[in-house]
Every structure is written in structure tokens, then in C-alpha cells.
Design a protein around this motif. Structure first.
Motif, PDB file in Angstrom:
ATOM      1  N   LEU A  18     -15.298  78.974  77.454  1.00 31.53           N
ATOM      2  CA  LEU A  18     -14.043  79.174  76.941  1.00 31.53           C
ATOM      3  C   LEU A  18     -12.570  78.990  78.164  1.00 31.53           C
ATOM      4  CD1 LEU A  18     -12.101  78.893  74.954  1.00 31.53           C
ATOM      5  CD2 LEU A  18     -12.076  80.818  73.795  1.00 31.53           C
ATOM      6  N   HIS A  19     -12.960  79.916  78.785  1.00 34.87           N
ATOM      7  CA  HIS A  19     -12.586  80.017  80.066  1.00 34.87           C
ATOM      8  C   HIS A  19     -12.068  78.676  81.077  1.00 34.87           C
ATOM      9  CE1 HIS A  19     -10.643  81.935  84.355  1.00 34.87           C
ATOM     10  NE2 HIS A  19     -10.689  82.371  83.649  1.00 34.87           N
ATOM     11  N   LYS A  20     -12.933  78.548  81.144  1.00 33.01           N
ATOM     12  CA  LYS A  20     -13.086  77.169  81.896  1.00 33.01           C
ATOM     13  C   LYS A  20     -11.679  76.220  81.280  1.00 33.01           C
ATOM     14  CE  LYS A  20     -18.034  77.101  84.500  1.00 33.01           C
ATOM     15  NZ  LYS A  20     -18.952  77.086  84.773  1.00 33.01           N
ATOM     16  N   LYS A  21     -12.467  75.998  79.972  1.00 31.96           N
ATOM     17  CA  LYS A  21     -11.263  74.968  79.548  1.00 31.96           C
ATOM     18  C   LYS A  21      -9.689  75.093  79.662  1.00 31.96           C
ATOM     19  CE  LYS A  21     -13.960  72.704  76.692  1.00 31.96           C
ATOM     20  NZ  LYS A  21     -13.721  71.705  75.381  1.00 31.96           N
ATOM     21  N   VAL A  22      -9.405  76.755  79.087  1.00 31.80           N
ATOM     22  CA  VAL A  22      -8.241  77.442  79.160  1.00 31.80           C
ATOM     23  C   VAL A  22      -7.737  77.269  80.477  1.00 31.80           C
ATOM     24  CG1 VAL A  22      -7.130  79.713  79.221  1.00 31.80           C
ATOM     25  CG2 VAL A  22      -8.804  78.932  77.301  1.00 31.80           C
ATOM     26  N   LEU A  23      -8.406  77.786  81.648  1.00 30.51           N
ATOM     27  CA  LEU A  23      -8.074  77.323  83.022  1.00 30.51           C
ATOM     28  C   LEU A  23      -7.216  75.760  83.438  1.00 30.51           C
ATOM     29  CD1 LEU A  23      -7.663  78.841  85.479  1.00 30.51           C
ATOM     30  CD2 LEU A  23     -10.391  77.795  85.912  1.00 30.51           C
ATOM     31  N   VAL A  33      -4.747  84.360  78.079  1.00 31.69           N
ATOM     32  CA  VAL A  33      -4.878  83.793  77.182  1.00 31.69           C
ATOM     33  C   VAL A  33      -6.793  84.398  76.298  1.00 31.69           C
ATOM     34  CG1 VAL A  33      -5.265  81.161  76.058  1.00 31.69           C
ATOM     35  CG2 VAL A  33      -3.601  82.031  77.466  1.00 31.69           C
ATOM     36  N   THR A  34      -7.335  83.389  77.298  1.00 31.58           N
ATOM     37  CA  THR A  34      -8.817  83.405  77.274  1.00 31.58           C
ATOM     38  C   THR A  34      -9.257  85.294  76.220  1.00 31.58           C
ATOM     39  OG1 THR A  34      -8.790  82.643  79.261  1.00 31.58           O
ATOM     40  CG2 THR A  34     -11.544  83.613  77.793  1.00 31.58           C
ATOM     41  N   GLY A  35      -9.121  86.183  76.652  1.00 32.03           N
ATOM     42  CA  GLY A  35      -9.080  87.605  76.470  1.00 32.03           C
ATOM     43  C   GLY A  35      -8.645  87.395  75.206  1.00 32.03           C
ATOM     44  N   VAL A  36      -7.648  86.658  74.689  1.00 28.31           N
ATOM     45  CA  VAL A  36      -6.254  86.930  73.432  1.00 28.31           C
ATOM     46  C   VAL A  36      -7.697  86.052  72.665  1.00 28.31           C
ATOM     47  CG1 VAL A  36      -4.693  86.532  72.025  1.00 28.31           C
ATOM     48  CG2 VAL A  36      -4.604  87.581  73.783  1.00 28.31           C
ATOM     49  N   LEU A  37      -7.704  85.079  72.746  1.00 31.58           N
ATOM     50  CA  LEU A  37      -8.299  83.955  71.901  1.00 31.58           C
ATOM     51  C   LEU A  37     -10.226  84.540  71.495  1.00 31.58           C
ATOM     52  CD1 LEU A  37      -7.771  80.444  73.963  1.00 31.58           C
ATOM     53  CD2 LEU A  37      -7.366  81.511  71.777  1.00 31.58           C
ATOM     54  N   ILE A  38     -10.480  85.840  72.146  1.00 35.36           N
ATOM     55  CA  ILE A  38     -11.648  85.918  72.682  1.00 35.36           C
ATOM     56  C   ILE A  38     -11.844  87.415  71.515  1.00 35.36           C
ATOM     57  CG2 ILE A  38     -13.250  84.648  74.244  1.00 35.36           C
ATOM     58  CD1 ILE A  38     -13.208  86.922  75.974  1.00 35.36           C
ATOM     59  N   TYR A  39     -11.097  87.687  71.466  1.00 36.08           N
ATOM     60  CA  TYR A  39     -10.375  89.603  70.691  1.00 36.08           C
ATOM     61  C   TYR A  39     -11.152  89.069  69.316  1.00 36.08           C
ATOM     62  CZ  TYR A  39      -8.542  93.763  70.032  1.00 36.08           C
ATOM     63  OH  TYR A  39      -8.720  94.588  69.492  1.00 36.08           O
ATOM     64  N   ASN A  40     -12.200  89.505  69.404  1.00 40.80           N
ATOM     65  CA  ASN A  40     -11.849  90.221  67.628  1.00 40.80           C
ATOM     66  C   ASN A  40     -12.928  88.961  67.419  1.00 40.80           C
ATOM     67  OD1 ASN A  40     -12.244  93.077  67.817  1.00 40.80           O
ATOM     68  ND2 ASN A  40     -10.475  92.789  66.705  1.00 40.80           N
ATOM     69  N   ARG A  41     -13.136  87.657  68.023  1.00 40.90           N
ATOM     70  CA  ARG A  41     -13.907  87.135  67.174  1.00 40.90           C
ATOM     71  C   ARG A  41     -15.531  86.674  67.373  1.00 40.90           C
ATOM     72  NH1 ARG A  41      -8.966  86.516  66.865  1.00 40.90           N
ATOM     73  NH2 ARG A  41      -7.728  84.258  66.852  1.00 40.90           N
ATOM     74  N   ASN A  42     -16.337  85.881  66.801  1.00 40.36           N
ATOM     75  CA  ASN A  42     -17.601  85.996  66.769  1.00 40.36           C
ATOM     76  C   ASN A  42     -18.417  85.486  67.153  1.00 40.36           C
ATOM     77  OD1 ASN A  42     -17.392  83.621  64.745  1.00 40.36           O
ATOM     78  ND2 ASN A  42     -17.643  85.127  63.485  1.00 40.36           N
ATOM     79  N   ASN A  43     -19.170  84.912  67.655  1.00 39.60           N
ATOM     80  CA  ASN A  43     -19.404  83.716  68.624  1.00 39.60           C
ATOM     81  C   ASN A  43     -19.329  82.210  67.760  1.00 39.60           C
ATOM     82  OD1 ASN A  43     -20.445  85.623  70.221  1.00 39.60           O
ATOM     83  ND2 ASN A  43     -22.769  84.671  69.738  1.00 39.60           N
ATOM     84  N   SER A  44     -19.322  82.283  66.401  1.00 35.26           N
ATOM     85  CA  SER A  44     -19.117  81.042  66.107  1.00 35.26           C
ATOM     86  C   SER A  44     -17.959  80.588  65.854  1.00 35.26           C
ATOM     87  CB  SER A  44     -19.384  81.282  64.506  1.00 35.26           C
ATOM     88  OG  SER A  44     -18.673  80.239  63.612  1.00 35.26           O
ATOM     89  N   GLU A  45     -17.162  81.091  66.224  1.00 36.03           N
ATOM     90  CA  GLU A  45     -15.496  80.973  65.868  1.00 36.03           C
ATOM     91  C   GLU A  45     -15.245  80.868  67.062  1.00 36.03           C
ATOM     92  OE1 GLU A  45     -13.188  84.120  63.301  1.00 36.03           O
ATOM     93  OE2 GLU A  45     -14.123  85.131  64.727  1.00 36.03           O
ATOM     94  N   ILE A  46     -15.749  81.149  68.429  1.00 39.01           N
ATOM     95  CA  ILE A  46     -15.467  80.806  70.034  1.00 39.01           C
ATOM     96  C   ILE A  46     -15.631  79.079  69.710  1.00 39.01           C
ATOM     97  CG2 ILE A  46     -15.945  81.481  72.116  1.00 39.01           C
ATOM     98  CD1 ILE A  46     -16.334  84.398  71.492  1.00 39.01           C
ATOM     99  N   ILE A  47     -17.169  78.729  69.025  1.00 37.43           N
ATOM    100  CA  ILE A  47     -18.021  77.575  69.358  1.00 37.43           C
ATOM    101  C   ILE A  47     -16.892  76.541  69.073  1.00 37.43           C
ATOM    102  CG2 ILE A  47     -19.653  76.436  68.136  1.00 37.43           C
ATOM    103  CD1 ILE A  47     -22.084  78.790  68.558  1.00 37.43           C
TER     104      ILE A  47
END
Length: 150
Positions: A18-23, A33-47
Motif C-alpha cells: 500500500l505504501h508503494k502505491k501511495v508513494l 497517508v499510508t498510516g491513516v489508510l491502515i489505521y484501524n483497518r483489517n487485512n481484508s479492507e487493505i486488500i
């Protein structure tokens, strides 16, 4: 063999991807931005976010907008605290008028107290003039303070 580093977890790999894509989308704010996107998100939501470029762009845009809003709020609070030292009676109105100035101008005002004092005085006078014109207006004319004089 215990000297080896442990293999990364699935979550670490997802976050790294995710960080590579946000970069690519936001190079200067990628970490935040990556930190906010992963905060309180489970793996399925990140996928889900990783699977859709459109969803990723949308989420990144929301985070950036939120960061900008927070930055503007902090600047407004800092400006208010500086204005109140020079104008306690109309500090909210004067601060509102000064917030109409370009960001670079606001930053220079915050860095130079003498310059800020002059602008506060000018904004106060402009606001009082506006109130006087508004009270004298008899035809229901719309009268607004003239921020261009600042």
C-alpha cells in the motif's frame, strides 16, 4: 538459525505494498497517508484498497483533504492567539478577515509581530467602517467588509 530476521507478516507485506502505491500518488505525504489508510483497518479492507486504483485514489484524496483541513484549523487557531494580543474586542472578526489573505502572507504575518499589529489595526478599522456603513444602509443593500484593503 535463530540469528535470522523473522519473515514479514501478511499485514506488513500489505502495508508495504500500500505504501508503494501511495508513494506514486503522494510522494511527499506517503508515510502519513499510508498510516491513516491502515489505521484501524483489517487485512481484508487493505486488500480492497489495493485491488482498486479508483478506491485507492478516492481514499488518498479524502486523507489529503482531511490533512489540509486540519492544517488550516491549526493556522487559524495560531493566528487567533496572535491577534487577541493586539485586539481583544474584535479578535474573532479580525482573525476571520485575515484568514482571507494568501497562506504565504499569513505565515509572514505570524513571523513578524510588528507587521501583524499593523494588519490587525487595518482590519479592525475596516470592520468598524463596514459596521458603520451597514447601520447607515437604508435600502437593504448588502454591505460587506473590504478585505482587499488588507
Amino acid at each position: 538459525m535463530n540469528d535470522r530476521h523473522p519473515l514479514p507478516t501478511t499485514r506488513q507485506l500489505l502495508c508495504l505494498q500500500l505504501h508503494k502505491k501511495v508513494l506514486l500518488l503522494q510522494p511527499f505525504l506517503a508515510e502519513k497517508v499510508t498510516g491513516v489508510l491502515i489505521y484501524n483497518r483489517n487485512n481484508s479492507e487493505i486488500i480492497d484498497v489495493l485491488s482498486s486504483d479508483e478506491l485507492l485514489q478516492h481514499r488518498v484524496n479524502l486523507v489529503i483533504a482531511s490533512l489540509e483541513e486540519n492544517k488550516a484549523d491549526l493556522l487559524g487557531e495560531k493566528l487567533f492567539l496572535s491577534v487577541v494580543q493586539h485586539e481583544s474586542e474584535l479578535c474573532a472578526q479580525v482573525t476571520g478577515m485575515l484568514l482571507e489573505l494568501p497562506l504565504t502572507r499569513l505565515l509572514s504575518l505570524l513571523a513578524d509581530d510588528d507587521e501583524l499589529k499593523l494588519k490587525v489595526k487595518c482590519a479592525r478599522e475596516n470592520y468598524l467602517s463596514y459596521i458603520k456603513r451597514k447601520n447607515e444602509s437604508t435600502k437593504g443593500e448588502v454591505v460587506e467588509p473590504d478585505a482587499s484593503v488588507l
